[in-house]
Design a protein around this motif. Structure first.
Motif, PDB file in Angstrom:
ATOM      1  N   GLN A  23      -1.601 -10.593   2.727  1.00 20.67           N
ATOM      2  CA  GLN A  23      -1.844  -9.690   1.720  1.00 20.67           C
ATOM      3  C   GLN A  23      -3.263  -9.662   1.417  1.00 20.67           C
ATOM      4  OE1 GLN A  23      -0.168 -11.128  -2.134  1.00 20.67           O
ATOM      5  NE2 GLN A  23       0.138  -9.020  -3.001  1.00 20.67           N
ATOM      6  N   GLY A  81      -5.249  -6.788  -4.308  1.00 17.42           N
ATOM      7  CA  GLY A  81      -4.653  -5.917  -4.865  1.00 17.42           C
ATOM      8  C   GLY A  81      -3.789  -4.810  -3.879  1.00 17.42           C
ATOM      9  N   ARG A  82      -3.287  -5.271  -2.922  1.00 14.92           N
ATOM     10  CA  ARG A  82      -2.409  -4.556  -2.155  1.00 14.92           C
ATOM     11  C   ARG A  82      -0.936  -5.309  -2.173  1.00 14.92           C
ATOM     12  NH1 ARG A  82      -5.610  -0.915   0.971  1.00 14.92           N
ATOM     13  NH2 ARG A  82      -3.496  -0.068   1.377  1.00 14.92           N
ATOM     14  N   GLY A  83      -0.192  -4.523  -1.424  1.00 17.19           N
ATOM     15  CA  GLY A  83       1.329  -5.240  -1.073  1.00 17.19           C
ATOM     16  C   GLY A  83       0.899  -6.197   0.236  1.00 17.19           C
ATOM     17  N   GLY A 111       5.347  -1.683  -1.137  1.00 19.32           N
ATOM     18  CA  GLY A 111       4.363  -1.071  -1.891  1.00 19.32           C
ATOM     19  C   GLY A 111       3.186  -1.764  -2.353  1.00 19.32           C
ATOM     20  N   ASN A 112       2.179  -1.100  -2.809  1.00 23.16           N
ATOM     21  CA  ASN A 112       1.191  -1.857  -3.464  1.00 23.16           C
ATOM     22  C   ASN A 112       1.018  -2.317  -4.808  1.00 23.16           C
ATOM     23  OD1 ASN A 112      -0.444  -1.469  -1.009  1.00 23.16           O
ATOM     24  ND2 ASN A 112      -1.428   0.708  -1.695  1.00 23.16           N
TER      25      ASN A 112
END
Lengths: 112, 114
Positions: free
Chosen positions: A37, A40-42, B106-107
């Protein structure tokens, strides 16, 4: 409840060195997965290793699984600055529900 | 094709209000998860469902969290009576199969409860 735990919590190494992260879990599993990860992202899936496998490779990644010790390791060879991220192991539980549970992760920082 | 998409990206809610977070997962994926991610606790399963639309297997027993899945590739996480401790990143993930299948994330939606 936490199924997997990564070790160490944080790791800083020089670019070009190898990085090793470990994961221990509590109950028998069907498979174990590693994810990465960026801030700020998945999470992004890296590799899945089944309970009857001992080692798996993908590019610069090498994953081992020792079901007798209930542990796994993720090795990143020839690290790059872009490998800076958090890395998580995830497991399901054999003969239980299919739920995938994550550890708290290892924060890897590659120094230029 | 498109990956997993979550909206909104950021949400601010006053304590006590209800919020709804949306996830558009990948078409054809069977399993859908909602995770809550915080610095101290890592990623905690809130709910997950498999193929059966609207059947929510709650990973975290709590009357305040529920998920609806009106279509196989759409899910809404509802949080009732938000508390400050609900401030976190909420991640949606889906997978093609029931098991032995990678999750696609997802983000996330960053929720701040004031």
């Amino acid at each position: 409840s936490q199924q997997g735990e990564e070790d160490p919590q944080a790791l800083s190494i020089q670019e070009g060195e190898n990085a090793t992260m470990n994961c221990s879990y509590k109950t028998s599993i069907n498979n174990l997965q590693w994810y990465r990860q960026n801030s700020g992202r998945g999470l992004v899936h890296l590799i899945l290793i089944r309970s009857n496998e001992r080692e798996k490779h993908s590019g610069r990644l090498r994953v081992t699984l020792d079901t007798s010790k209930k542990s796994s390791s993720l090795l990143i060879t020839a690290s790059r600055a872009a490998d800076t991220a958090s890395y998580f192991c995830a497991t399901d539980r054999l003969n239980r529900d299919d739920k995938i549970i994550f550890g708290k992760g290892t924060r890897l920082h590659i120094l230029p | 094709g498109a990956g997993v998409s979550q909206s909104p990206r950021y949400k601010v809610a006053k304590r006590g209000r209800d919020v709804a977070l949306r996830c558009d997962s990948i078409s054809g994926h069977v399993t859908l998860y909602w995770y809550r991610q915080t610095l101290g606790q890592g990623s905690e399963v809130l709910t997950y469902s498999q193929s059966d639309a609207q059947r929510d297997k709650s990973g975290r027993p709590s009357g305040r969290f529920s998920a609806e899945r009106p279509e196989r590739s759409v899910s809404t996480l509802k949080i009732q009576r938000t508390e400050q401790g609900d401030s976190a990143v909420y991640l949606c993930a889906s997978s093609l199969l029931r098991r032995n299948s990678p999750l696609h994330f997802g983000n996330g939606t960053r929720l701040t409860v004031t």
